[in-house]
Design a protein around this motif. Structure first.
Motif, PDB file in Angstrom:
ATOM      1  N   THR A  86       0.814  -1.215   0.000  1.00  0.00           N
ATOM      2  CA  THR A  86       0.000   0.000   0.000  1.00  0.00           C
ATOM      3  C   THR A  86       0.847   1.265   0.000  1.00  0.00           C
ATOM      4  OG1 THR A  86      -0.134  -0.022   2.429  1.00  0.00           O
ATOM      5  CG2 THR A  86      -1.920  -1.113   1.219  1.00  0.00           C
ATOM      6  N   GLU A  87       2.148   1.148   0.328  1.00  0.00           N
ATOM      7  CA  GLU A  87       3.019   2.310   0.486  1.00  0.00           C
ATOM      8  C   GLU A  87       4.077   2.320  -0.607  1.00  0.00           C
ATOM      9  OE1 GLU A  87       1.964   4.279   2.915  1.00  0.00           O
ATOM     10  OE2 GLU A  87       0.501   2.740   3.449  1.00  0.00           O
ATOM     11  N   ASP A  88       4.681   3.477  -0.837  1.00  0.00           N
ATOM     12  CA  ASP A  88       5.689   3.600  -1.888  1.00  0.00           C
ATOM     13  C   ASP A  88       6.879   2.679  -1.660  1.00  0.00           C
ATOM     14  OD1 ASP A  88       4.229   5.415  -3.335  1.00  0.00           O
ATOM     15  OD2 ASP A  88       5.297   7.184  -2.585  1.00  0.00           O
ATOM     16  N   TYR A  89       7.299   2.506  -0.398  1.00  0.00           N
ATOM     17  CA  TYR A  89       8.484   1.696  -0.114  1.00  0.00           C
ATOM     18  C   TYR A  89       8.256   0.210  -0.348  1.00  0.00           C
ATOM     19  CZ  TYR A  89       6.093   1.169   4.433  1.00  0.00           C
ATOM     20  OH  TYR A  89       5.163   0.929   5.424  1.00  0.00           O
ATOM     21  N   GLU A  90       7.004  -0.203  -0.597  1.00  0.00           N
ATOM     22  CA  GLU A  90       6.685  -1.615  -0.818  1.00  0.00           C
ATOM     23  C   GLU A  90       5.815  -1.791  -2.067  1.00  0.00           C
ATOM     24  OE1 GLU A  90       4.471  -2.610   2.721  1.00  0.00           O
ATOM     25  OE2 GLU A  90       2.751  -1.421   2.078  1.00  0.00           O
ATOM     26  N   LYS A  91       5.842  -0.836  -2.962  1.00  0.00           N
ATOM     27  CA  LYS A  91       4.868  -0.840  -4.044  1.00  0.00           C
ATOM     28  C   LYS A  91       5.043  -2.006  -5.003  1.00  0.00           C
ATOM     29  CE  LYS A  91       7.492   2.640  -6.678  1.00  0.00           C
ATOM     30  NZ  LYS A  91       7.422   4.025  -7.239  1.00  0.00           N
ATOM     31  N   PHE A  92       6.206  -2.641  -4.985  1.00  0.00           N
ATOM     32  CA  PHE A  92       6.408  -3.811  -5.832  1.00  0.00           C
ATOM     33  C   PHE A  92       6.515  -5.110  -5.020  1.00  0.00           C
ATOM     34  CE2 PHE A  92       7.867  -0.421  -8.716  1.00  0.00           C
ATOM     35  CZ  PHE A  92       6.987  -0.673  -9.763  1.00  0.00           C
ATOM     36  N   THR A 109       7.655  -9.030  10.749  1.00  0.00           N
ATOM     37  CA  THR A 109       8.662  -8.339   9.945  1.00  0.00           C
ATOM     38  C   THR A 109       8.562  -8.863   8.516  1.00  0.00           C
ATOM     39  OG1 THR A 109      10.402  -9.959  10.430  1.00  0.00           O
ATOM     40  CG2 THR A 109      10.196  -8.077  11.931  1.00  0.00           C
ATOM     41  N   TYR A 110       8.777  -7.961   7.572  1.00  0.00           N
ATOM     42  CA  TYR A 110       8.709  -8.358   6.170  1.00  0.00           C
ATOM     43  C   TYR A 110       9.551  -7.390   5.352  1.00  0.00           C
ATOM     44  CZ  TYR A 110       5.379  -4.496   5.434  1.00  0.00           C
ATOM     45  OH  TYR A 110       4.789  -3.253   5.354  1.00  0.00           O
ATOM     46  N   THR A 111       9.803  -7.747   4.102  1.00  0.00           N
ATOM     47  CA  THR A 111      10.594  -6.916   3.212  1.00  0.00           C
ATOM     48  C   THR A 111       9.670  -6.079   2.336  1.00  0.00           C
ATOM     49  OG1 THR A 111      12.373  -8.548   3.132  1.00  0.00           O
ATOM     50  CG2 THR A 111      12.340  -6.886   1.400  1.00  0.00           C
ATOM     51  N   GLY A 112       9.859  -4.756   2.380  1.00  0.00           N
ATOM     52  CA  GLY A 112       9.204  -3.883   1.426  1.00  0.00           C
ATOM     53  C   GLY A 112      10.121  -3.651   0.243  1.00  0.00           C
ATOM     54  N   TRP A 113       9.587  -3.846  -0.975  1.00  0.00           N
ATOM     55  CA  TRP A 113      10.418  -3.827  -2.183  1.00  0.00           C
ATOM     56  C   TRP A 113       9.877  -2.788  -3.162  1.00  0.00           C
ATOM     57  CZ3 TRP A 113      14.774  -4.348  -4.361  1.00  0.00           C
ATOM     58  CH2 TRP A 113      14.953  -4.693  -5.703  1.00  0.00           C
ATOM     59  N   ASP A 114      10.712  -1.829  -3.543  1.00  0.00           N
ATOM     60  CA  ASP A 114      10.314  -0.816  -4.532  1.00  0.00           C
ATOM     61  C   ASP A 114      11.135  -0.905  -5.805  1.00  0.00           C
ATOM     62  OD1 ASP A 114      12.773   0.238  -3.872  1.00  0.00           O
ATOM     63  OD2 ASP A 114      12.001   2.095  -3.010  1.00  0.00           O
ATOM     64  N   ARG A 115      11.836  -2.001  -5.999  1.00  0.00           N
ATOM     65  CA  ARG A 115      12.711  -2.300  -7.139  1.00  0.00           C
ATOM     66  C   ARG A 115      14.007  -1.503  -7.133  1.00  0.00           C
ATOM     67  NH1 ARG A 115       8.345  -3.313 -12.094  1.00  0.00           N
ATOM     68  NH2 ARG A 115       7.440  -5.201 -11.176  1.00  0.00           N
ATOM     69  N   THR A 116      14.238  -0.759  -6.054  1.00  0.00           N
ATOM     70  CA  THR A 116      15.537  -0.126  -5.841  1.00  0.00           C
ATOM     71  C   THR A 116      16.126  -0.571  -4.515  1.00  0.00           C
ATOM     72  OG1 THR A 116      14.924   1.831  -7.125  1.00  0.00           O
ATOM     73  CG2 THR A 116      16.769   2.068  -5.614  1.00  0.00           C
ATOM     74  N   SER A 117      15.314  -0.465  -3.465  1.00  0.00           N
ATOM     75  CA  SER A 117      15.736  -0.853  -2.121  1.00  0.00           C
ATOM     76  C   SER A 117      14.834  -1.953  -1.579  1.00  0.00           C
ATOM     77  CB  SER A 117      15.664   0.341  -1.168  1.00  0.00           C
ATOM     78  OG  SER A 117      16.624   1.309  -1.483  1.00  0.00           O
ATOM     79  N   ALA A 118      15.451  -2.920  -0.928  1.00  0.00           N
ATOM     80  CA  ALA A 118      14.722  -3.848  -0.071  1.00  0.00           C
ATOM     81  C   ALA A 118      14.874  -3.334   1.355  1.00  0.00           C
ATOM     82  CB  ALA A 118      15.284  -5.255  -0.199  1.00  0.00           C
ATOM     83  N   LEU A 120      13.614  -3.693   5.459  1.00  0.00           N
ATOM     84  CA  LEU A 120      12.943  -4.462   6.490  1.00  0.00           C
ATOM     85  C   LEU A 120      11.872  -3.600   7.151  1.00  0.00           C
ATOM     86  CD1 LEU A 120      12.841  -7.123   8.088  1.00  0.00           C
ATOM     87  CD2 LEU A 120      14.517  -6.133   9.665  1.00  0.00           C
ATOM     88  N   CYS A 121      10.636  -4.101   7.148  1.00  0.00           N
ATOM     89  CA  CYS A 121       9.493  -3.355   7.664  1.00  0.00           C
ATOM     90  C   CYS A 121       8.829  -4.136   8.796  1.00  0.00           C
ATOM     91  CB  CYS A 121       8.473  -3.114   6.553  1.00  0.00           C
ATOM     92  SG  CYS A 121       9.120  -2.198   5.143  1.00  0.00           S
ATOM     93  N   LEU A 122       8.005  -3.421   9.577  1.00  0.00           N
ATOM     94  CA  LEU A 122       7.327  -4.002  10.734  1.00  0.00           C
ATOM     95  C   LEU A 122       5.839  -3.733  10.648  1.00  0.00           C
ATOM     96  CD1 LEU A 122       7.591  -5.343  13.605  1.00  0.00           C
ATOM     97  CD2 LEU A 122       7.745  -3.002  14.503  1.00  0.00           C
ATOM     98  N   ALA A 123       5.036  -4.734  11.011  1.00  0.00           N
ATOM     99  CA  ALA A 123       3.595  -4.579  11.142  1.00  0.00           C
ATOM    100  C   ALA A 123       3.138  -5.338  12.381  1.00  0.00           C
ATOM    101  CB  ALA A 123       2.870  -5.092   9.903  1.00  0.00           C
ATOM    102  N   GLY A 135       6.242   0.852   9.006  1.00  0.00           N
ATOM    103  CA  GLY A 135       7.225   1.379   8.074  1.00  0.00           C
ATOM    104  C   GLY A 135       8.579   0.701   8.143  1.00  0.00           C
ATOM    105  N   PRO A 136       9.531   1.172   7.328  1.00  0.00           N
ATOM    106  CA  PRO A 136      10.883   0.616   7.332  1.00  0.00           C
ATOM    107  C   PRO A 136      11.565   0.800   8.684  1.00  0.00           C
ATOM    108  CG  PRO A 136      10.493   1.865   5.326  1.00  0.00           C
ATOM    109  CD  PRO A 136       9.336   2.148   6.244  1.00  0.00           C
ATOM    110  N   MET A 137      12.313  -0.209   9.085  1.00  0.00           N
ATOM    111  CA  MET A 137      12.930  -0.210  10.408  1.00  0.00           C
ATOM    112  C   MET A 137      14.330   0.385  10.410  1.00  0.00           C
ATOM    113  SD  MET A 137      11.660  -4.025  11.482  1.00  0.00           S
ATOM    114  CE  MET A 137      11.992  -3.853  13.220  1.00  0.00           C
ATOM    115  N   PHE A 138      15.106   0.130   9.351  1.00  0.00           N
ATOM    116  CA  PHE A 138      16.509   0.555   9.305  1.00  0.00           C
ATOM    117  C   PHE A 138      16.795   1.230   7.965  1.00  0.00           C
ATOM    118  CE2 PHE A 138      16.486  -3.568  11.738  1.00  0.00           C
ATOM    119  CZ  PHE A 138      16.472  -2.969  12.995  1.00  0.00           C
ATOM    120  N   PRO A 139      16.253   2.432   7.736  1.00  0.00           N
ATOM    121  CA  PRO A 139      16.335   3.057   6.405  1.00  0.00           C
ATOM    122  C   PRO A 139      17.733   3.460   5.972  1.00  0.00           C
ATOM    123  CG  PRO A 139      15.378   4.569   8.012  1.00  0.00           C
ATOM    124  CD  PRO A 139      15.471   3.239   8.692  1.00  0.00           C
ATOM    125  N   ASP A 140      18.712   3.439   6.878  1.00  0.00           N
ATOM    126  CA  ASP A 140      20.075   3.827   6.512  1.00  0.00           C
ATOM    127  C   ASP A 140      21.043   2.646   6.491  1.00  0.00           C
ATOM    128  OD1 ASP A 140      19.315   6.554   6.398  1.00  0.00           O
ATOM    129  OD2 ASP A 140      19.529   6.715   8.566  1.00  0.00           O
TER     130      ASP A 140
END
Length: 325
Positions: A86-92, A109-118, A120-123, A135-140
């Motif tokens: 549903t979000e840009d960071y996981e749109k793919f 925990t799951y992987t959000g994939w936008d075809r550039t970055s994988a 790690l996300c939390l729900a 949202g993403p847990m470790f964006p850097d």
């Protein structure tokens, strides 16, 4: 010091035997799970095993589906995904879930994939069907360091939470490429270790983790107080293809960031037709682990296409004949 959660878990956990009837789940229909069903998380709820599994159509945009079982082998599927992009960071893709239950709340925990970055996300959820995304847990972070993956984009996958606190804090192992750790006071906000200090890096050339190591399902506290972590490992062949197998690590709760022991051969590896043929061939990828009716069930993806299970009934032993006994 923590109390152990499982009185019959020793290192190495096993021996596991792949179920003769694998795959236990295959693609179905013509929509969101029509091409591949694999890489499942697992949890026991109301005396049933619940799988939260990755599935997608030919577009390879992954969703998380849910299936339940009274015996750990035969599953009934919920008709719709329970978690979708549903979000840009996981749109793919919302990919590769792991799950634990702590005080009535499920942490996924799951992987959000936008075809550039994988990433790690939390729900979180209280019923396994309706999820709140954090949202993403470790964006850097880039878990492929120190080897690197040829990209400057953030990269993190594979978060496995220990459901028992250590000295009042919760521990998560995470990472694809190398293995890392993070701490949390509230299970929502996590502080990772330095990106310069992985717990485990790819293993030496010629071994089964020489290309990458990656966290598997949630770690467990064993009967002697030690933490057991199942992980996935890969080698890259000369033609560019990969082969994924599964290993195990052992830690102390007093020092859960230092490996005490590790298996030097896989406890699960590609053997059957489904293990060796699929979207990504030669893959056994474990993400789900439950103790259910005196048996350990390890659930895994087969070549990114189907879903299998291997079991270890407490009391079973390795074949002594294999060791000349």
């Amino acid at each position: 010091m923590t109390q152990h959660a499982f009185p019959h878990a020793e290192f190495p956990l096993g021996p596991f035997t792949a179920h003769e009837g694998n795959p236990i789940l295959r693609p179905q229909g013509d929509t969101w799970e029509s091409a591949s069903v694999y890489n499942p998380a697992a949890v026991v709820k109301d005396d049933r095993v619940v799988l939260l599994y990755r599935a997608h159509a030919d577009d390879i945009i992954s969703h998380v589906g849910l299936a339940t079982s009274e015996d750990g082998i035969h599953f009934e599927r919920h008709p719709e995904p329970v978690l979708s992009p549903t979000e840009d960071y996981e749109k793919f893709g919302a990919e590769d879930p792991r799950v634990v239950e702590i005080d009535g709340t499920y942490y996924l925990t799951y992987t959000g994939w936008d075809r550039t970055s994988a990433q790690l996300c939390l729900a979180t959820s209280t019923d396994l069907y309706t999820w709140t995304k954090h949202g993403p847990m470790f964006p850097d972070f880039n878990t492929f360091l120190p080897v690197g993956n040829g990209s400057d984009a953030p990269w993190s996958k594979a978060g496995a939470i220990l459901p028992v606190p250590i000295n009042g804090r919760y521990l998560m192992y995470f990472g694809e490429g190398s293995i890392w750790y993070a701490w949390s006071d509230d299970l929502i906000h996590w502080t990772p270790c330095s990106n310069d200090e992985p717990i485990m890096v790819p293993t030496p050339p010629g071994t089964f983790g020489s290309f990458l190591v990656e966290v598997g399902p949630q770690p467990i506290i064993t009967n002697n107080g030690l933490i057991l972590l199942l992980h996935n490992a890969a080698v890259k062949n000369e033609d560019g293809t990969v082969r994924y197998t599964c290993g195990q690590l052992l830690f102390s709760p007093d020092d859960p960031t230092t490996i005490l022991a590790q298996m030097n051969r896989p406890w699960l590896e590609p053997q059957t037709y489904e293990d060796t043929h699929g979207l990504v061939s030669n893959v056994t990828f474990v993400e789900g682990l439950v103790f259910f009716r005196d048996t350990w069930f390890a659930y895994y993806g087969q070549s990114d296409s189907t879903l299998g299970v291997a079991t270890y009934k407490v009391g079973d032993t390795y074949d002594h004949g294999a060791f000349g006994g």
